[in-house]
Scaffold this motif. Structure first.
Motif, short mmCIF file in Angstrom:
data_model
loop_
_atom_site.label_atom_id
_atom_site.label_comp_id
_atom_site.label_asym_id
_atom_site.label_seq_id
_atom_site.Cartn_x
_atom_site.Cartn_y
_atom_site.Cartn_z
N ILE A 257 -33.34 14.47 -16.79
CA ILE A 257 -32.03 14.78 -16.24
C ILE A 257 -32.15 15.92 -15.23
N LYS A 258 -31.60 15.70 -14.04
CA LYS A 258 -31.62 16.72 -12.99
C LYS A 258 -30.19 17.11 -12.62
N LYS A 259 -29.82 18.33 -12.96
CA LYS A 259 -28.49 18.83 -12.61
C LYS A 259 -28.50 19.29 -11.16
N ASN A 260 -27.37 19.11 -10.48
CA ASN A 260 -27.24 19.49 -9.07
C ASN A 260 -26.07 20.43 -8.88
N GLU B 27 -28.33 13.53 -11.70
CA GLU B 27 -29.29 12.44 -11.53
C GLU B 27 -30.05 12.21 -12.84
N PHE B 28 -30.26 10.96 -13.16
CA PHE B 28 -30.97 10.58 -14.37
C PHE B 28 -32.16 9.69 -13.97
N TYR B 29 -33.33 10.01 -14.51
CA TYR B 29 -34.54 9.29 -14.17
C TYR B 29 -35.15 8.66 -15.42
N VAL B 30 -35.50 7.39 -15.30
CA VAL B 30 -36.14 6.66 -16.40
C VAL B 30 -37.44 6.05 -15.89
N PRO B 31 -38.60 6.65 -16.24
CA PRO B 31 -39.88 6.06 -15.83
C PRO B 31 -40.05 4.66 -16.42
N LEU B 32 -40.42 3.71 -15.56
CA LEU B 32 -40.53 2.32 -16.01
C LEU B 32 -41.88 1.71 -15.63
N SER B 33 -42.92 2.52 -15.66
CA SER B 33 -44.24 2.00 -15.31
C SER B 33 -44.61 0.87 -16.27
N GLY B 34 -45.01 -0.23 -15.70
CA GLY B 34 -45.34 -1.39 -16.53
C GLY B 34 -44.17 -2.33 -16.75
#
Length: 361
Positions: free
Chosen positions: A242-245, A286-293
């Motif tokens: 989670i990235k706060k702005n 902003e919300f980031y979800v790594p989806l490698s694979g």
């Protein structure tokens, strides 16, 4: 008389008046045998807007029966949980109870307002959504213990108390099932019946938790949508960053529940963008979800392009509204501020999507 309530004519779903000659008048006894008395009552009331004719459709009675089943299954669920008296209440459960109590009080105000104005179908729909969506789909999922695990006694007691409140407001519409539930939720005296119980009273609670849950709910829905788009099963744990702005501080009130309901194996706050991750925005966060694979690069680019096109179109519509001097000068200041906030959010969202596309290309 202080008040006079005029009912409309009962018509069939084609708008024709019920009559023996047309053969479009159902037998109420047969309907009750098929859908139950409460199901038929609810079906009739859902189709009864104040002052208008009632367009009867048997599917409404089926909806009423399904609602009865939903309520009964919710009762079976919470009464079927094993209670461990040695457990203390988890923080996630405490927050869930606080949220639903606050939300219930907010909805109770709307329900009472509709009842006072004889908007019976609107009041019933308020209760329907409160039970089906908020209590069953969200609250019970929040407090439900893990498979073959026990629940703490405090949470179970509070869940029963909330179920009793819901039964009180629903009783005028569905008296039979709610009376039965009332006596199954607790040991009661013979004359301690729901039909003579008092309606719940509003209690002043902070509404801040409602805004916090609204954000958490949107985050959970976005992650579930992401899983569906990428065909990632719920049993697969995901990481969430989670990235706060704009100088906003982190609010971790619902982080535990987000992790539980979205199956997040790791949740952390970051100050920089996360590379090679799928992302979404709620408000300005902003919300980031790594989806490698899991992620197909071409499909992700296509999805982001569609999202960008929608955001750009939305921004244009808001900018047109704000460029209209008549709107800006005549609309309440609060409304204009909301539109400006929408414009700022859209601009930031477009910027984030464009950066994501740049990274993928």
């Amino acid at each position: 008389f202080k008040n006079v309530y005029l009912t409309g004519i009962v018509r069939d779903k084609l708008g024709r008046k019920m009559s023996k000659s047309l053969g479009n008048s159902p037998d109420p006894i047969e309907l009750m045998q098929k859908y139950g008395a409460d199901g038929v009552r609810m079906g009739m009331l859902l189709a009864s807007p104040a002052g208008n004719d009632l367009l009867f459709d048997e599917s409404y009675c089926e909806q009423g029966r399904n609602f009865c089943n939903k309520i009964w299954n919710a009762l079976r669920l919470i009464k079927g949980w094993t209670v461990d008296e040695t457990l203390s209440q988890p923080e996630n459960n405490r927050i869930a109870v606080e949220w639903f109590n606050t939300h219930f009080n907010q909805e109770l105000e709307q329900i009472e307002d509709n009842l006072n104005k004889y908007r019976l179908s609107e009041a019933l729909m308020n209760i329907y959504k409160l039970v089906w969506d908020d209590f069953c789909s969200w609250f019970l999922e929040m407090i439900k213990p893990a498979y073959q695990q026990a629940i703490d006694p405090v949470t179970q007691k509070e869940a029963f108390a909330l179920f009793e409140k819901l039964s009180r407001v629903l009783h005028p519409f569905m008296p039979f099932i709610t009376e039965e539930i009332w006596h199954l939720l607790a040991e009661r005296e013979e004359k301690d019946c729901l039909m003579v119980a008092q309606m719940p009273k509003q209690v002043g609670l902070s509404t801040q938790i409602l805004n916090q849950f609204s954000v958490a709910k949107e985050v959970i829905v976005n992650i579930r949508t992401l899983r569906n788009e990428k065909n990632i099963p719920l049993k697969e744990g995901l990481e969430l960053y989670i990235k706060k702005n704009q100088g906003q501080k982190a609010d971790d009130t619902f982080d535990g529940l987000v992790s539980k309901l979205a199956n997040i194996s790791k949740l952390d706050y970051v100050s920089e963008k996360v590379e090679n991750a799928s992302s979404f925005i709620v408000g300005t966060t902003e919300f980031y979800v790594p989806l490698s694979g899991f992620v197909n690069k071409e499909d992700e680019i296509k999805r982001l392009q569609e999202e960008l096109k929608y955001a750009q179109g939305f921004l244009i519509s808001v900018e047109k509204k704000l460029s209209n001097e008549r709107f800006v000068n005549s609309a309440p200041a609060q409304v204009v501020d909301i539109e400006r906030k929408k414009m700022q959010d859209a601009q930031q969202k477009i910027q984030v999507i464009e950066e994501q596309l740049k990274q993928l290309r």
